[in-house]
Design a protein around this motif. Structure first.
Motif, PDB file in Angstrom:
ATOM      1  N   ALA A   1       0.811  -1.224   0.000  1.00 47.24           N
ATOM      2  CA  ALA A   1       0.000   0.000   0.000  1.00 47.24           C
ATOM      3  C   ALA A   1       0.842   1.271   0.000  1.00 47.24           C
ATOM      4  O   ALA A   1       0.556   2.220  -0.731  1.00 47.24           O
ATOM      5  N   SER A   2       1.880   1.298   0.818  1.00 45.75           N
ATOM      6  CA  SER A   2       2.738   2.491   0.877  1.00 45.75           C
ATOM      7  C   SER A   2       3.381   2.763  -0.471  1.00 45.75           C
ATOM      8  O   SER A   2       3.436   3.916  -0.936  1.00 45.75           O
ATOM      9  N   TRP A   3       3.846   1.721  -1.129  1.00 45.83           N
ATOM     10  CA  TRP A   3       4.464   1.861  -2.458  1.00 45.83           C
ATOM     11  C   TRP A   3       3.434   2.328  -3.483  1.00 45.83           C
ATOM     12  O   TRP A   3       3.730   3.180  -4.327  1.00 45.83           O
ATOM     13  N   ILE A   4       2.218   1.786  -3.408  1.00 49.30           N
ATOM     14  CA  ILE A   4       1.160   2.163  -4.355  1.00 49.30           C
ATOM     15  C   ILE A   4       0.851   3.654  -4.245  1.00 49.30           C
ATOM     16  O   ILE A   4       0.761   4.367  -5.250  1.00 49.30           O
ATOM     17  N   ILE A   5       0.700   4.140  -3.019  1.00 51.58           N
ATOM     18  CA  ILE A   5       0.395   5.559  -2.798  1.00 51.58           C
ATOM     19  C   ILE A   5       1.546   6.429  -3.297  1.00 51.58           C
ATOM     20  O   ILE A   5       1.334   7.493  -3.896  1.00 51.58           O
ATOM     21  N   LYS A   6       2.769   5.980  -3.080  1.00 50.07           N
ATOM     22  CA  LYS A   6       3.946   6.721  -3.561  1.00 50.07           C
ATOM     23  C   LYS A   6       3.913   6.839  -5.075  1.00 50.07           C
ATOM     24  O   LYS A   6       4.204   7.904  -5.644  1.00 50.07           O
ATOM     25  N   GLN A   7       3.556   5.756  -5.766  1.00 49.97           N
ATOM     26  CA  GLN A   7       3.488   5.787  -7.224  1.00 49.97           C
ATOM     27  C   GLN A   7       2.378   6.702  -7.712  1.00 49.97           C
ATOM     28  O   GLN A   7       2.544   7.442  -8.683  1.00 49.97           O
ATOM     29  N   GLN A   8       1.247   6.701  -7.040  1.00 48.40           N
ATOM     30  CA  GLN A   8       0.142   7.580  -7.429  1.00 48.40           C
ATOM     31  C   GLN A   8       0.534   9.039  -7.276  1.00 48.40           C
ATOM     32  O   GLN A   8       0.217   9.875  -8.120  1.00 48.40           O
ATOM     33  N   ARG A   9       1.227   9.347  -6.196  1.00 49.56           N
ATOM     34  CA  ARG A   9       1.692  10.730  -5.991  1.00 49.56           C
ATOM     35  C   ARG A   9       2.698  11.121  -7.055  1.00 49.56           C
ATOM     36  O   ARG A   9       2.723  12.262  -7.532  1.00 49.56           O
ATOM     37  N   PHE A  10       3.530  10.168  -7.447  1.00 51.93           N
ATOM     38  CA  PHE A  10       4.503  10.425  -8.510  1.00 51.93           C
ATOM     39  C   PHE A  10       3.797  10.811  -9.804  1.00 51.93           C
ATOM     40  O   PHE A  10       4.129  11.799 -10.453  1.00 51.93           O
TER      41      PHE A  10
END
Length: 247
Positions: free
Chosen positions: A67-76
């Motif tokens: 989940a943390s990685w997914i949110i990071k990618q969305q913000r990117f």
């Protein structure tokens, strides 16, 4: 083969997990692959592809871990292409080219053309009152410059990427709403002509980023390891790119 959860269809399903205050929606589909894959797309959508016999609970557990990685990618992706304000194409307006600001100046000339000189983008018109000619002339000039500059940088970075087994013959220039660049599943590299506003180091980053997708069509840890090998300072270049907002 029927999934263990009893679902008899292999059509994608919309599911969600809760991560703190953030709800992450994702489309789950099944395939003959042996491992579960999570992909975050430029439109911020999350697509999960799981082996056919994977239970929903196992998918949700994996989603929670990533989940943390997914949110990071969305913000990117949210910050990948800064908003470019509408241009009026009038004398005195500021335009960015390769990371620097240039003033647009309109002059009377022997032919309708655009030339850069003395820190200015000079538009020459046989009839200076014909304001409607300015925009197509300037847009075409930027397009021509993007073709020349992108070609030069593309050939340079491709020559270096060969050592990592990455090969590419060509690229296309295509205007995109939310991306500086893209790599299609067919292996075509697409570059947004608006990228010409960024410094060359940022253009290099975008091209290398898309070249790495020729080997890894996702944003998995393996992709970022490949990107790091090709461009150790990619994060600094990305930050510089994200700051490219036209004033």
């Amino acid at each position: 083969m029927t999934p263990r959860n009893g679902n008899t269809t292999l059509q994608p399903r919309r599911l969600a997990i809760q991560y703190g205050r953030k709800k992450i929606n994702y489309d789950l589909s099944y395939s003959s692959r042996k491992t579960l894959a999570i992909d975050v797309h430029p439109d911020l959508s999350v697509v999960v592809t799981a082996p056919k016999d994977t239970a929903d609970s196992a998918v949700k557990e994996k989603m929670q871990k990533r989940a943390s990685w997914i949110i990071k990618q969305q913000r990117f992706f949210e910050n990948y292409l800064p908003t470019i304000p509408p241009r009026r194409y009038v004398s005195g307006e500021s335009h960015r080219y390769l990371g620097r600001q240039y003033r647009l100046r309109v002059h009377k000339g022997d032919e309708d053309t655009v030339k850069m000189a003395r820190g200015q983008i000079n538009v020459y018109l046989t009839n200076p009152k014909d304001k409607i000619r300015i925009k197509p002339l300037v847009v075409n000039w930027f397009r021509q410059r993007s073709e020349i500059v992108f070609r030069e940088i593309f050939e340079s970075v491709v020559a270096k990427a060969v050592r990592y087994g990455i090969e590419a013959d060509d690229f296309e220039i295509r205007r995109m709403r939310n991306r500086w660049g893209s790599c299609t599943r067919e292996g075509r590299i697409l570059l947004n002509p608006d990228l010409i506003i960024a410094p060359k180091m940022c253009i290099e980053y975008v091209i290398v980023h898309e070249l790495c997708h020729l080997q890894e069509y996702n944003h998995s840890p393996k992709f970022y390891r490949l990107l790091k090998k090709n461009m150790p300072d990619w994060e600094q270049r990305r930050e510089r790119l994200n700051a490219c907002v036209v004033n």
